[in-house]
Design an enzyme around this catalytic site. Structure first.
Site, PDB file in Angstrom:
ATOM      1  N   ASP A 125      12.658 -20.693  36.580  1.00 13.27           N
ATOM      2  CA  ASP A 125      11.774 -20.244  35.514  1.00 13.27           C
ATOM      3  C   ASP A 125      12.404 -20.653  34.168  1.00 13.27           C
ATOM      4  O   ASP A 125      12.824 -21.793  34.003  1.00 13.27           O
ATOM      5  CB  ASP A 125      11.542 -18.730  35.640  1.00 13.27           C
ATOM      6  CG  ASP A 125      10.418 -18.202  34.783  1.00 13.27           C
ATOM      7  OD1 ASP A 125       9.265 -18.213  35.238  1.00 13.27           O
ATOM      8  OD2 ASP A 125      10.712 -17.757  33.651  1.00 13.27           O
ATOM      9  N   ASP A 252       4.694 -21.056  45.313  1.00 11.09           N
ATOM     10  CA  ASP A 252       4.764 -20.762  43.883  1.00 11.09           C
ATOM     11  C   ASP A 252       3.658 -21.515  43.161  1.00 11.09           C
ATOM     12  O   ASP A 252       3.759 -22.723  42.951  1.00 11.09           O
ATOM     13  CB  ASP A 252       6.125 -21.157  43.307  1.00 11.09           C
ATOM     14  CG  ASP A 252       6.231 -20.843  41.828  1.00 11.09           C
ATOM     15  OD1 ASP A 252       5.356 -20.114  41.308  1.00 11.09           O
ATOM     16  OD2 ASP A 252       7.177 -21.326  41.175  1.00 11.09           O
ATOM     17  N   HIS A 282       7.284 -17.198  43.502  1.00  8.73           N
ATOM     18  CA  HIS A 282       7.919 -17.707  42.285  1.00  8.73           C
ATOM     19  C   HIS A 282       9.364 -17.215  42.176  1.00  8.73           C
ATOM     20  O   HIS A 282      10.260 -17.990  41.853  1.00  8.73           O
ATOM     21  CB  HIS A 282       7.106 -17.269  41.068  1.00  8.73           C
ATOM     22  CG  HIS A 282       7.659 -17.768  39.768  1.00  8.73           C
ATOM     23  ND1 HIS A 282       7.762 -19.108  39.475  1.00  8.73           N
ATOM     24  CD2 HIS A 282       8.163 -17.105  38.685  1.00  8.73           C
ATOM     25  CE1 HIS A 282       8.286 -19.253  38.258  1.00  8.73           C
ATOM     26  NE2 HIS A 282       8.548 -18.056  37.769  1.00  8.73           N
TER      27      HIS A 282
END
Length: 302
Positions: A125, A252, A282
């Protein structure tokens, strides 16, 4: 800059996270004073360094399963809390948070304060958005890279609809439910005590400027102030010949499309068997942290 600090008692009894917090001060960019950044370590102090950078809206707690595996493999794991997250200080205004500032705060911690060298980056991320900028600006500090459910957007391509909806919800929601946000990015059900751990850094809404700001800082348009710096970083990555592992999950919807891009564009990714972490969302560290840790350890040791 008005700075908040989460009371330490909020972090009592964290499940599966026995690591003692450590702290270092980093300068406030374009201003006077310092911010306190927190980090945790595991494994032998003389082992190969693995730097685990989290994203939005999590903190180093996310890496607890990964850290255990890496430490058992003889690696030194360093997992910071980004400014505004975890135990790190929290600038209270959304405008205090910029992409460039988060890069500089993280750089000051890992290079100036901790003097980390021969680093393996693990970026997921925002950990990738920040970490890959550090890699391309300071390539001599890094030995290898693990990209895990992340990207380096330039605004030249439309962001996934799932992410656009998330950005809009964070912008408009009167209350930002951090634990629910993390849980929605997982394929497994999070226990109540795990959800509480993700909420722990944020006693009330006033502490959430960092998580509130981050979606709006992603370069989603070509003229975003960080779009060109990210394009420049891609130019460096297209010549990056040090080992580059792409360790994405298979479920994801936010970053999944980036896995083949990394594999094809980066010379250091060629000739490597890239794992697909099956059954994970994710936040693959939460869904499959041990499997991710095993893949990272094997990559470093190879």
């Amino acid at each position: 800059m008005r700075i908040l600090r989460t009371p330490e008692e909020r972090f009592n009894g964290l499940p599966g996270f026995p690591y003692e917090p450590r702290y270092a001060d980093v300068p406030v960019p374009d201003g006077d004073g310092t911010l306190r950044m927190a980090y945790v370590e595991a494994g032998p102090s003389d082992g190969p360094v693995v730097l685990c950078l989290h994203g939005e809206p999590s903190w180093s707690f996310l890496y607890r399963h990964v850290m255990r595996v890496l430490a058992d493999a003889g690696l030194r794991v360093v997992a910071p809390d980004l400014v505004g997250f975890g135990r790190s200080d929290k600038p209270a205004d959304i405008d205090d948070h910029t992409y460039a500032r988060h890069i500089e705060w993280t750089r000051a911690l890992v290079f100036d304060a901790l003097d980390l060298r021969d680093v393996t980056l693990v970026g997921q991320d925002w950990g990738g958005l920040i970490g890959l900028r550090l890699v391309t600006a300071h390539p001599d500090r890094f030995a290898r890279v693990v990209a895990a459910n992340t990207g380096l957007p330039t605004g030249d391509f439309r962001m996934p609809d799932t992410w656009l909806r998330f950005r809009e919800s964070v912008r408009k929601a009167p209350e930002f439910d951090v634990a629910r946000s993390v849980a929605s990015g997982c394929r497994t059900d999070l226990a109540d005590e795990v959800r509480a751990a993700y909420d722990a850094p944020f006693p009330d809404e006033s502490y959430k400027a960092g998580p509130r700001a981050m979606p709006g800082l992603v370069p989603a348009d070509p003229d975003d102030p960080e779009a060109q710096p990210n394009r420049d970083a891609w130019d460096v990555l297209r010549a990056w010949d040090k080992p580059f592992l792409v360790a994405f999950s298979d479920k994801d919807p936010i970053t999944g499309g980036m896995a083949p891009v990394f594999k094809q564009a980066i010379p250091g990714a060629q000739g490597i068997e890239h794992p697909t972490i099956e059954g994970a969302g994710h936040f693959l560290q939460e869904d499959a942290g041990e499997r991710l840790g095993q893949a990272i350890a094997a990559f470093v040791r190879s």
